[in-house]
Design an enzyme around this catalytic site. Sequence first.
Site, PDB file in Angstrom:
ATOM      1  N   HIS A 101      19.798  56.026 -11.558  1.00 55.77           N
ATOM      2  CA  HIS A 101      20.846  55.623 -12.359  1.00 55.77           C
ATOM      3  C   HIS A 101      21.315  56.672 -13.433  1.00 55.77           C
ATOM      4  O   HIS A 101      21.539  56.159 -14.536  1.00 55.77           O
ATOM      5  CB  HIS A 101      20.769  54.364 -12.699  1.00 55.77           C
ATOM      6  CG  HIS A 101      20.863  53.167 -11.666  1.00 55.77           C
ATOM      7  ND1 HIS A 101      21.448  53.233 -10.459  1.00 55.77           N
ATOM      8  CD2 HIS A 101      20.331  51.953 -11.578  1.00 55.77           C
ATOM      9  CE1 HIS A 101      21.162  51.994  -9.907  1.00 55.77           C
ATOM     10  NE2 HIS A 101      20.351  51.254 -10.530  1.00 55.77           N
ATOM     11  N   HIS A 175      26.941  47.887 -12.328  1.00 53.64           N
ATOM     12  CA  HIS A 175      25.935  47.081 -12.037  1.00 53.64           C
ATOM     13  C   HIS A 175      25.914  45.670 -12.590  1.00 53.64           C
ATOM     14  O   HIS A 175      25.165  45.292 -12.984  1.00 53.64           O
ATOM     15  CB  HIS A 175      24.642  47.802 -12.635  1.00 53.64           C
ATOM     16  CG  HIS A 175      23.460  47.645 -11.907  1.00 53.64           C
ATOM     17  ND1 HIS A 175      22.744  46.510 -12.133  1.00 53.64           N
ATOM     18  CD2 HIS A 175      22.745  48.456 -11.075  1.00 53.64           C
ATOM     19  CE1 HIS A 175      21.684  46.611 -11.413  1.00 53.64           C
ATOM     20  NE2 HIS A 175      21.710  47.792 -10.617  1.00 53.64           N
ATOM     21  N   GLU A 307      26.931  47.120  -5.480  1.00 53.39           N
ATOM     22  CA  GLU A 307      27.263  48.422  -5.996  1.00 53.39           C
ATOM     23  C   GLU A 307      27.986  49.549  -5.250  1.00 53.39           C
ATOM     24  O   GLU A 307      27.342  50.104  -4.460  1.00 53.39           O
ATOM     25  CB  GLU A 307      25.845  49.212  -6.585  1.00 53.39           C
ATOM     26  CG  GLU A 307      24.985  48.078  -7.552  1.00 53.39           C
ATOM     27  CD  GLU A 307      23.433  48.231  -7.711  1.00 53.39           C
ATOM     28  OE1 GLU A 307      23.196  49.728  -7.778  1.00 53.39           O
ATOM     29  OE2 GLU A 307      22.646  47.536  -7.331  1.00 53.39           O
TER      30      GLU A 307
HETATM   31  C1  FUC Z   1      19.610  48.400  -8.453  1.00 55.51           C
HETATM   32  C2  FUC Z   1      18.372  48.671  -7.725  1.00 55.51           C
HETATM   33  C3  FUC Z   1      17.124  48.875  -8.160  1.00 55.51           C
HETATM   34  C4  FUC Z   1      17.085  48.520  -9.582  1.00 55.51           C
HETATM   35  C5  FUC Z   1      18.096  48.369 -10.358  1.00 55.51           C
HETATM   36  C6  FUC Z   1      17.809  47.650 -11.564  1.00 55.51           C
HETATM   37  O1  FUC Z   1      20.801  49.293  -8.243  1.00 55.51           O
HETATM   38  O2  FUC Z   1      18.641  49.727  -6.617  1.00 55.51           O
HETATM   39  O3  FUC Z   1      16.032  48.824  -7.368  1.00 55.51           O
HETATM   40  O4  FUC Z   1      15.823  47.890  -9.714  1.00 55.51           O
HETATM   41  O5  FUC Z   1      19.348  48.484  -9.963  1.00 55.51           O
END
Ligand code: FUC
Length: 340
Positions: A101, A175, A307
């Site tokens: 990320h 997210h 996502e």
């Molecule tokens: C997501 C996942 C992950 C992670 C995170 C907080 O996108 O793909 O495994 O733990 O976010």
Amino acid sequence: MNITTKSIQNKWTEFTLTNDYGMSASILNFGGIITKMMVPDQHGKTENVVLGFNNYADYEENTNYLGAQIGPVAGRIQNAAFKLDDKTYTLEENEGNNHLHGGPNGFHQVIWSAETSQSNNEVSLILTHTGRHLENGYPGNLDVSITYTLNNANELTLNYQATSDHDTPVALTNHTYFNLSGDMKGTVHNHHVQFDSRYFAELDEELIPTGQLIEPVDTSFDFRNGRLLGDGLKPETAQQIIAGNGYDHYFMFGSEKAVTVSEKNTGRTMKIHTSEPGMVLYTANGLDEGLKLNEGLSQKYAGVCFEAQPHPAALHHDGFPNVILPTGETYRSYIKYSFK
Ligand code: FUC
């Protein structure tokens, strides 16, 4: 329609966009984080449908990325390195040997510049930021803007744009953990989810795509006819177990780039439309327990993230949608959340 602002600890600003039908979205200029989304249910009861911290200070170390904008590249980059135009770029390792990320100083940690705009039928917040060449290991000065627009049809749209002066990988997403039961009444087991996907990416033990695309026919990974998330939140197959007894997988969309999510107790339905070629479906299998959220303590499966993004597995394998933004071209994408 209106926009209000609130100063947070004298260092951030929270913007709340409100429409004429009781829906609002609150967004911090720090990380572009969506802290709250108030949405009426079928009976007119307005409740929060996303997970957010009770204390703003907890967003400083947001290791679960609650509500945050993710970039420059969302997802895991294997061995924190990639090759582009005959050069190898090395990134910071922030999960084992891998880069997750955007790294520790990714876009979720940035204080974005903010502007607002308003018309009769919509209100917008425009966040902008420039990522500097090699600042986090990525090539190129990257100008990014994210526009959040709320309209009177109970739709929140995120419009992403980015340009760079070098070829560079870009995969932007948001997210937000959704829980349509409102005010986090329990887990997302009873959320019904439908989307058109014929392939998902197989993961290895480190949650990195192996390069294999799997056809999910007649398994709990097949969402074409819709299913309850609860079907997949168990240790049934190797792929579910690897992900922590749930979903943490990249699905490629078919011709319809849309997801429908509904929760029958409240009658809330959210339709997501996007221009992105696929999405990571993450059911909060690894969400830390006991975090102080707005509506109580966090628990595993307390929310679900959709996502929408291209996937950085494209840097190491064929068969994934491109993530390289060529010099001078514009990355344009949108994710629209419509509520009924
Ligand atoms: C997501 C996942 C992950 C992670 C995170 C907080 O996108 O793909 O495994 O733990 O976010």
